[in-house]
Motif scaffolding. Structure first.
Motif, mmCIF file in Angstrom:
data_model
loop_
_atom_site.group_PDB
_atom_site.id
_atom_site.type_symbol
_atom_site.label_atom_id
_atom_site.label_comp_id
_atom_site.label_asym_id
_atom_site.label_seq_id
_atom_site.Cartn_x
_atom_site.Cartn_y
_atom_site.Cartn_z
ATOM 1 N N ALA A 5 0.810 -1.220 0.000
ATOM 2 C CA ALA A 5 0.000 0.000 0.000
ATOM 3 C C ALA A 5 0.846 1.274 0.000
ATOM 4 C CB ALA A 5 -0.983 -0.015 1.174
ATOM 5 N N PRO A 6 1.908 1.337 0.793
ATOM 6 C CA PRO A 6 2.683 2.587 0.806
ATOM 7 C C PRO A 6 3.266 2.941 -0.565
ATOM 8 C CG PRO A 6 3.261 1.231 2.696
ATOM 9 C CD PRO A 6 2.386 0.390 1.822
ATOM 10 N N ALA A 7 3.461 1.924 -1.405
ATOM 11 C CA ALA A 7 4.053 2.199 -2.716
ATOM 12 C C ALA A 7 3.007 2.687 -3.718
ATOM 13 C CB ALA A 7 4.735 0.943 -3.244
ATOM 14 N N CYS A 8 1.749 2.675 -3.320
ATOM 15 C CA CYS A 8 0.682 2.965 -4.287
ATOM 16 C C CYS A 8 0.216 4.413 -4.210
ATOM 17 C CB CYS A 8 -0.524 2.077 -4.013
ATOM 18 S SG CYS A 8 -0.188 0.351 -4.320
ATOM 19 N N MET A 39 -8.640 -5.757 -6.029
ATOM 20 C CA MET A 39 -8.118 -5.873 -4.666
ATOM 21 C C MET A 39 -7.608 -7.285 -4.352
ATOM 22 S SD MET A 39 -8.089 -2.931 -3.216
ATOM 23 C CE MET A 39 -7.945 -3.182 -1.434
ATOM 24 N N ASP A 56 -14.629 5.869 -8.378
ATOM 25 C CA ASP A 56 -15.765 5.793 -7.444
ATOM 26 C C ASP A 56 -16.618 7.063 -7.362
ATOM 27 O OD1 ASP A 56 -17.178 4.176 -5.482
ATOM 28 O OD2 ASP A 56 -16.392 5.604 -4.005
ATOM 29 N N ARG A 110 -20.733 -4.104 -4.393
ATOM 30 C CA ARG A 110 -19.540 -3.346 -4.768
ATOM 31 C C ARG A 110 -19.128 -3.537 -6.227
ATOM 32 N NH1 ARG A 110 -16.863 0.564 -2.222
ATOM 33 N NH2 ARG A 110 -14.940 -0.252 -3.119
ATOM 34 N N MET C 1 5.089 5.759 -4.864
ATOM 35 C CA MET C 1 5.076 6.094 -3.432
ATOM 36 C C MET C 1 4.074 7.203 -3.180
ATOM 37 S SD MET C 1 6.649 5.023 -0.736
ATOM 38 C CE MET C 1 6.556 5.477 0.981
ATOM 39 N N SER C 2 3.332 7.069 -2.117
ATOM 40 C CA SER C 2 2.328 8.082 -1.836
ATOM 41 C C SER C 2 2.457 8.528 -0.392
ATOM 42 C CB SER C 2 0.936 7.517 -2.063
ATOM 43 O OG SER C 2 0.640 6.583 -1.069
ATOM 44 N N TRP C 21 -2.904 4.772 4.406
ATOM 45 C CA TRP C 21 -2.498 4.737 3.006
ATOM 46 C C TRP C 21 -3.767 4.644 2.156
ATOM 47 C CZ3 TRP C 21 2.299 6.069 2.637
ATOM 48 C CH2 TRP C 21 3.233 5.667 3.599
ATOM 49 N N PRO C 22 -3.802 5.342 1.033
ATOM 50 C CA PRO C 22 -5.016 5.297 0.202
ATOM 51 C C PRO C 22 -5.401 3.864 -0.195
ATOM 52 C CG PRO C 22 -3.522 7.012 -0.588
ATOM 53 C CD PRO C 22 -2.802 6.294 0.516
ATOM 54 N N MET C 23 -4.394 3.025 -0.429
ATOM 55 C CA MET C 23 -4.699 1.648 -0.840
ATOM 56 C C MET C 23 -4.701 0.671 0.339
ATOM 57 S SD MET C 23 -5.686 1.293 -3.936
ATOM 58 C CE MET C 23 -5.362 -0.381 -4.506
ATOM 59 N N ALA C 24 -4.677 1.166 1.551
ATOM 60 C CA ALA C 24 -4.844 0.262 2.702
ATOM 61 C C ALA C 24 -6.224 -0.374 2.599
ATOM 62 C CB ALA C 24 -4.734 1.048 3.994
ATOM 63 N N ARG C 25 -6.324 -1.589 3.033
ATOM 64 C CA ARG C 25 -7.641 -2.229 3.026
ATOM 65 C C ARG C 25 -8.470 -1.678 4.184
ATOM 66 N NH1 ARG C 25 -6.595 -8.504 3.345
ATOM 67 N NH2 ARG C 25 -5.682 -7.781 5.296
ATOM 68 N N ASP C 28 -7.975 -3.517 7.365
ATOM 69 C CA ASP C 28 -6.817 -3.217 8.203
ATOM 70 C C ASP C 28 -7.009 -1.897 8.947
ATOM 71 O OD1 ASP C 28 -5.497 -5.551 7.393
ATOM 72 O OD2 ASP C 28 -4.810 -4.575 5.560
ATOM 73 N N GLU C 32 -6.652 -2.302 12.759
ATOM 74 C CA GLU C 32 -5.409 -1.762 13.298
ATOM 75 C C GLU C 32 -5.519 -0.297 13.696
ATOM 76 O OE1 GLU C 32 -2.415 -2.946 10.464
ATOM 77 O OE2 GLU C 32 -3.067 -5.028 10.688
ATOM 78 N N VAL C 65 -12.102 -3.364 0.045
ATOM 79 C CA VAL C 65 -12.378 -1.935 -0.123
ATOM 80 C C VAL C 65 -11.122 -1.135 0.208
ATOM 81 C CG1 VAL C 65 -13.825 -0.010 0.589
ATOM 82 C CG2 VAL C 65 -14.783 -2.316 0.532
ATOM 83 N N PRO C 66 -10.626 -0.332 -0.757
ATOM 84 C CA PRO C 66 -9.473 0.505 -0.436
ATOM 85 C C PRO C 66 -9.907 1.720 0.379
ATOM 86 C CG PRO C 66 -10.106 0.808 -2.736
ATOM 87 C CD PRO C 66 -11.036 -0.231 -2.160
ATOM 88 N N VAL C 68 -9.157 4.707 0.290
ATOM 89 C CA VAL C 68 -9.420 5.930 -0.469
ATOM 90 C C VAL C 68 -10.894 6.063 -0.837
ATOM 91 C CG1 VAL C 68 -8.880 4.888 -2.718
ATOM 92 C CG2 VAL C 68 -8.533 7.343 -2.379
ATOM 93 N N GLN C 69 -11.582 4.956 -0.932
ATOM 94 C CA GLN C 69 -13.001 5.018 -1.311
ATOM 95 C C GLN C 69 -13.931 5.140 -0.097
ATOM 96 O OE1 GLN C 69 -13.721 1.734 -4.042
ATOM 97 N NE2 GLN C 69 -12.821 2.875 -5.739
#
Ligand SMILES: Cc1cc2nc3c(=O)[nH]c(=O)nc-3n(C[C@H](O)[C@H](O)[C@H](O)COP(=O)(O)OP(=O)(O)OC[C@H]3O[C@@H](n4cnc5c(N)ncnc54)[C@H](O)[C@@H]3O)c2cc1C
Ligand code: FES
Ligand code: FES
Lengths: 289, 746, 170
Positions: A5-8, A39, A56, A110, C1-2, C21-25, C28, C32, C65-66, C68-69
């Motif tokens: 995720a941090p790389a995205c 995903m 979205d 979804r 990298m974001s 992070w935008p792409m974190a699930r 999580d 977390e 679901v990321p 960011v959404q």
């Protein structure tokens, strides 16, 4: 979770125009709709992409429009929206069926129809319905919009007619004539939350005892969702008595090119395709009376 | 019998409220200060010699905790039955996904990158992947002949049976590997410090198995090892032996990390690809019958694929072999059983433990035989079912008043077997592509450990009084969803005649609870429940003798007396230890004697619809009728049977492991097919009670029983629907059924 | 990298902002960053439903679901199903029914299953058994064979109807 995720990076546009402009400048950014396809490989650390264009918020890509002529679906239309739409339920039973057998409730909330088509899995469940109904898709870029026969959208395994910088924006389907024949059957790995081993959709109608319109399309038996053109040709224009089942079976053998994979075998897919097709024809002629 | 207040009532699950609110704490829900995450580098080949380990570029390796075989302080072998499985492969690997190297870091993303950056150079060697190849022993991968264990069970002269028989029927049957697929994957946290020794918190079934393995791994005394079970999201046998390995891994990392706690959590793919499954089997059956269908002789070759290391295979084999003759009287029996080595990950415990495999063979074979002989499968069984006084294959004499023909008849009645069979025979003759059929299986499941197992374990369980006058159960038997907490509480409340809320159950923690043995073999209720019951009686005697309580008493008086005792003497504990009843005799050398103290008995019947266009089988009705002694908690007991039957239906029809050179290729929930709610009918469960003196208030074990029946019952129903006896293997996927239809036997 | 984003959420009725992070699930983020561990991970690929939550009122698999959404979204997890459920005071009728009817065994699927049942009953307040089987088919349970889960949902539906309290009490 193995996704990095941090790389995205994710870009979230406010309008479709902005999205298309961004995509024109960054053609390798991956559109992200409901994420139900993306995903999974992302979280498994198997997705090659790190930059995403978040579709979205784009209300231009939402909405269901049903007129006397057409059904038009925004690319972000979800399965739940299709499944519970009164008008679609009344006129497009195959679309409702295919939405119903896609994943289960949470996936249906979804997953989007646009994502399903662009993801281009040969085993997807909605494409056969759209092929049988003779749908068209709108592809749009900063250069403008073009409508493409959905039949011409899938070019090869996971390859589509979508050009660089284009988004799939809408799907349009002609309203079926009342009393027409609709057929949909998914043979999956289980009854719900399943991937198709074979999927078949059909649409047809008759005039004067002869088949005047007939389209049949398969999923999971070729590199792309695919019309059974050769078999269709042996049905079109004929009456029940004039259809030669052996010839249809032989034509079908040419139409499909199934493979062995971890979910099933080529042999089984042929076995089922033949029988489902025969069973569909039987229902069709019974329906015509 | 006295009226029971607790036993026989559906008391609410003790920890139910925590579970329905999401408050229950499973291993991954727990965290600790300074926690590191652990990851495992695994073999990508099935068999070979390790040549070197390379650490790739771009990773700050100096920030990682790295553990290899040479860091092991004690025995680098998991202490189970035989010391052959390494915690970490040192010189060679024997199966795909074998653990070679461990990494830990606080950052999980970086940890994944690091895992991917390690390459292990392995010189591949020829490997063996099937029972047939292992038996042929052209390539030897274990010992001298690939045989982990042999069992031979003899009764009478089977060779004489062939000569005198009217019918001799032979057949070969097979069962596949099956994934336990608990919804919570393996998870463990370990902390190793010089002061406290080794502590492990985990999702596990058998705290003392892990305790023993860690003792050998670290070469530390008993009291320096502590194992605590967290809430566990299903086990089914899958968390019987593997937690020893993963706990060892986490503990080694924590040791190397200077005492920082380390969590290892498998994702679903790693869990499926690397951990144990049910042993695949092949069984050859040869049977002799007289003109009336009386059984004369049974010869069986029962073969299990044990995977790359011995682990639990000898005991799985043993249970499978003992159940192989089914609940029938055979005058002559010759069973030869072998557990064989292959280069798949070791196969391990899974509900049923060998019995589902061998019972599938015999119960399926009897319907094949009935068709060959031209007899009704019900009547064929009726003539031969065990009755009181009959001698079983191991020489065990049936002493309980079991009514197997009655169990069979009542199950068939519930299904309307005869009525449906007649109706389907008519409707199947028509053109409808859906064909229907009914089938059943009669079987038994031995309760508790096999043979001398219970005597060897000599389990201990106890109870203690608390300062507020409650009674707390002390046992290492774990709650993994099957209802241990509730069952123990009911048994104790019953024998003390106090309400359930006066009873607590101690979270299993080897520092606080005695070794009541592993939570396996359908033994927790019958064996440990009985010990807990006896201990509770002992506790009561102590307070009565101290003059603090007099019978009859009220719950309040009891509570006050316990509190008073604890206040006066500091602690109040009572224990009870298992000792084998004198009438149970068993020999491990000859496999003769009382294999189990008692058995649960059952007949399961299935109604199926087969779509001949797609070869899909739908189970449309299912009856599970069993005699299990006394039912302690009907809701929990039904839940056990329903869950087991669902797993059994999956085993019969869908749950297929796709092997590619010893590795599971379909290690995702999307490609390994367990049933959803839409795939199953309403499972109908019936109990017949026949209290058994061995268990608490007459209970027997039920945990594993439901796994045995669905496979043969469903395939027998498919034979009835299609008129072919070709289906001989499970899982009978549509693809396999298609092949069977092409090669019709009958 | 974001960079991490400031993710604003209404979590079980309370406003929360976390850095993600935008792409974190979403899963999580919930477990977390929000510390709500009632939402479970059984597969991480949308199959098992153990991670089910309500996002803007819709049942979703939070593992798919990321983050960011989700910005600005309303999130409801098992901890929020019954306002007072975590302190044990009161259960949602569906939770109550799962407890009484034996719908929870090992419990790992239970939070997701309860939410899927709540979702089903919103759409379909008086379902028959087939509708329950269909409605819960995205939530896998390995322990129960679904019988007692289905009974729980049917009982909860009855308890919501006028004479229903008895049905749950069984
Ligand atoms: C558990 C589970 C079960 C499933 N079951 C089924 C099933 O039964 N049948 C079935 O067919 N599918 C199934 N799927 C797959 C998936 O849900 C569908 O394909 C869904 O329609 C994908 O839509 P999405 O919006 O989630 O796509 P995303 O994951 O967001 O995107 C999918 C692909 O499409 C591209 N994309 C999306 N929208 C556009 C657009 N407008 N223009 C250009 N490119 C776009 C993306 O870049 C990506 O490549 C399942 C998935 C899961 C996880
Ligand atoms: S963890 Fe999300 S569906 Fe399984
Ligand atoms: S209760 Fe264990 S998975 Fe459902």
């Amino acid at each position: 979770m193995k996704g990095d995720a941090p790389a995205c990076a994710v870009h979230t546009p406010a309008t479709l125009g902005e999205a298309l402009a961004f995509l024109a400048a960054h053609p390798d950014w991956r559109p992200l709709a409901g994420g139900t396809d993306l995903m999974v490989p992302f979280a498994a650390g198997r997705l090659p992409d790190f930059n995403f264009l978040n579709l979205d918020p784009l209300h231009e890509l939402r909405g269901i429009e049903l007129t006397n002529e057409h059904l038009t679906l925004g690319a972000l239309t979800t399965y739940s929206e299709i499944r519970w739409h009164e008008g679609i339920r009344a006129a497009f039973p195959n679309l409702v069926q295919s939405a119903w057998v896609t994943g289960a409730a949470a996936i249906q909330n979804r997953g989007t129809i646009g994502g399903n088509l662009v993801n281009a899995s040969p085993a997807a469940d909605t494409p056969p319905s759209l092929l049988a109904y003779g749908a068209e898709v709108e592809l749009r870029s900063t250069a403008g919009s073009r409508w493409v026969d959905y039949d011409a959208f899938h070019l090869g395994y996971k390859q589509t007619a979508l050009a660089s910088g284009e988004l799939l924006t809408r799907i349009r389907v002609k309203r079926p004539v009342p009393g027409a024949f609709h057929f949909y059957r998914k043979v999956g790995t289980r009854k719900a939350q399943a991937i198709a081993k074979v999927c078949l959709a059909g649409y047809g109608r008759a005039e004067n005892g002869r088949v005047a319109e007939f389209r049949a399309a398969f999923g999971a038996v070729a590199p792309v969702p695919k019309r059974a053109l050769a078999a269709e040709a042996l049905v079109l224009g004929r009456s029940a008595a004039e259809v030669d089942p052996d010839a249809v079976r032989a034509a079908l053998a040419e139409d499909i090119t199934p493979i062995d994979d971890i979910r099933s075998s080529a042999k089984y897919r042929r076995f089922v395709s033949e029988r489902l097709f025969a069973s569909m024809l039987k229902d069709f002629f019974a329906h015509l009376g | 019998m006295a009226k029971l207040e607790q036993v026989g009532h559906s008391r609410l699950r003790k920890e139910g409220r925590a579970k329905v609110t999401g408050a229950a704490i499973y291993t991954d829900d727990a965290t600790m200060p300074g926690l590191l995450h652990g990851a495992t580098v695994r073999s990508q080949v099935a068999r070979g010699r390790i040549k070197g380990i390379h650490f790739g570029e771009g990773i700050p390796w100096e920030d990682f905790v790295i553990v290899s075989a040479k860091d092991v302080p004690g025995e680098n072998r998991v202490a189970m039955i035989v010391l052959d499985q390494p915690f970490l492969a040192d010189t060679r690997v024997n199966h795909p996904e074998e653990a070679i190297l461990l990494l830990a870091h606080a950052d999980r993303v970086l940890l994944e990158k690091a895992r991917a950056a390690v390459t292990v150079e392995i010189e591949e060697e020829p490997a063996v992947f099937t029972i047939e190849a292992s038996l042929a022993a052209a390539t030897v991968v274990w010992g001298e002949d690939n045989v982990f264990k042999k069992v031979s069970i003899r009764k009478g002269e089977v060779d004489a049976a062939w000569a005198s028989a009217t019918h001799v029927v032979e057949g070969t049957y097979g069962t596949g590997a099956q994934e336990q697929l608990y919804i919570e994957p393996h998870a463990v946290i370990a902390k190793v410090t010089a002061e406290e020794g080794v502590t492990v918190w985990g999702s596990l079934q058998c705290p003392y198995y892990v305790h023993k393995a860690l003792k050998h791994l670290f070469n530390e005394p008993d009291d320096r090892i502590r194992v605590i079970q967290m809430e566990t999201g299903g086990g089914f046998g899958g968390k019987e032996d593997y937690p020893s390995l993963i706990s060892g891994h986490a503990a080694l990392l924590s040791m190397k990390a200077g005492g920082r706690p380390v969590k290892i959590l498998y994702d679903r793919e790693e869990d499926m690809v690397a951990t144990t499954k049910r042993h695949p089997s092949k069984t050859r059956v040869k049977t002799a019958f007289d003109a009336d269908g009386k059984m004369l002789g049974l010869e069986m070759e029962f073969l299990l694929d044990g995977g790359a290391y011995v682990t639990l295979s000898p005991v799985v084999l043993s249970r499978g072999a003992i159940h192989a003759a089914g609940p029938y009287y055979w005058p002559a029996v010759a069973i030869e059983a072998k557990a064989l080595a292959t280069n798949c990950p070791p196969h391990g415990a899974f509900r049923g433990f060998g019995a589902p495999q061998s019972l599938f063979a015999i119960e399926r074979h009897l319907d094949v035989a009935a068709a060959r002989i031209g007899m009704d499968p019900v009547e064929l069984r009726r003539k031969n079912l065990l009755r009181i006084g009959d001698v079983m294959a191991t020489g065990q004499v049936v002493k309980e008043a079991v009514d197997l023909p009655g169990i069979m008849d009542r199950a068939l009645e519930k299904l309307d077997y005869h009525g449906r069979k007649a109706r389907y025979a008519g409707s199947n003759a028509g053109t409808d592509p859906i064909k229907r059929g009914v089938g059943f299986a009669v079987f038994m499941h031995g309760c508790g450990f096999t043979g001398g197992g219970e005597a060897y374990l000599a389990s201990v369980a106890g109870v203690e009084g608390t300062a507020d006058g409650k009674v707390r159960v002390l046992a290492a038997s774990t709650e993994i969803g099957q209802g241990t907490n509730t069952m123990f509480s009911q048994v104790v409340a019953e024998v003390l005649r106090v309400p359930m809320d006066l009873v607590e159950v101690q979270q299993p923690d080897t520092k606080l609870v005695p070794n009541s043995g592993p939570t396996v073999a359908s033994r927790t209720c019958m064996v440990v429940g009985k010990l807990v019951q006896d201990a509770a009686v002992g506790l009561k005697q102590i307070i009565i003798q101290a003059g603090l309580l007099r019978e009859p008493y009220t719950a309040d008086e009891f509570q006050a007396a316990v509190a008073a005792y604890v206040a006066a003497f500091g602690s109040l504990k009572a224990y009870s230890q298992y000792s084998t009843p004198p009438h149970i005799v068993w020999s491990d050398e000859t496999y003769q004697g009382d294999a189990y103290g008692t058995y649960a008995w059952a007949c399961y019947a299935a109604d199926v619809a087969v779509d001949t266009r797609t070869c899909e089988v739908a189970v449309t009705d299912f009856v599970a009728l069993q005699e299990v002694g006394r039912v302690i908690n009907p809701t929990l007991a039904e839940g056990q049977i329903e869950g087991g039957v669902a797993q059994g239906i999956g085993y019969a029809l869908w749950e297929k492991v796709e092997w590619r050179n010893g590795r599971m290729a379909n290690a995702q929930m999307t490609n390994y097919i367990m049933a959803t709610s839409a795939d199953l009918p309403r499972l109908r469960v019936y109990f017949e009670e026949n209290p058994n003196p061995m268990g608490p208030s007459g209970a027997k074990g039920i945990g594993e029983l439901p796994m045995d029946g669905p496979g043969p019952a469903i395939l027998n129903a498919i034979q009835d629907a299609l008129g072919t006896d070709a289906p001989r293997e499970i899982p009978l996927t549509p693809e396999l059924l298609m092949d069977c239809l092409e090669a019709r036997h009958v | 990298m974001s960079e991490k984003m400031a993710l604003k959420l209404q979590v079980n009725g309370a406003e929360r902002t976390v850095q993600a992070w935008p792409m974190a699930r979403l899963l999580d983020v919930i477990r977390e960053d929000l510390g709500l561990t009632g939402t479970k991970e059984g597969c991480g690929e949308g199959e098992c439903g153990a991670c089910s939550v309500f996002l803007n009122g819709k049942l979703v698999n939070s593992c798919l679901v990321p983050a960011v959404q989700c910005n600005g979204a309303k999130l409801e997890t098992i901890e929020g199903v019954s306002p007072t459920s975590t302190d044990g005071a009161q259960l949602h009728p569906v939770q109550e029914a799962f407890l009484r009817c034996g719908g929870a065994q090992c419990g790992i699927c239970t939070p997701g299953m309860v939410l899927a049942a709540v979702d089903l009953l919103k759409r379909c307040p008086d379902p028959d058994e087939e509708q329950v089987r269909d409605g819960l088919s995205g939530n896998l349970c390995r322990c129960t064979g679904y019988v007692k889960i289905i009974d729980s949902v049917l009982a909860a539906a009855k308890s919501a109807s006028p004479d229903g309290a008895k049905a749950v009490a069984k």
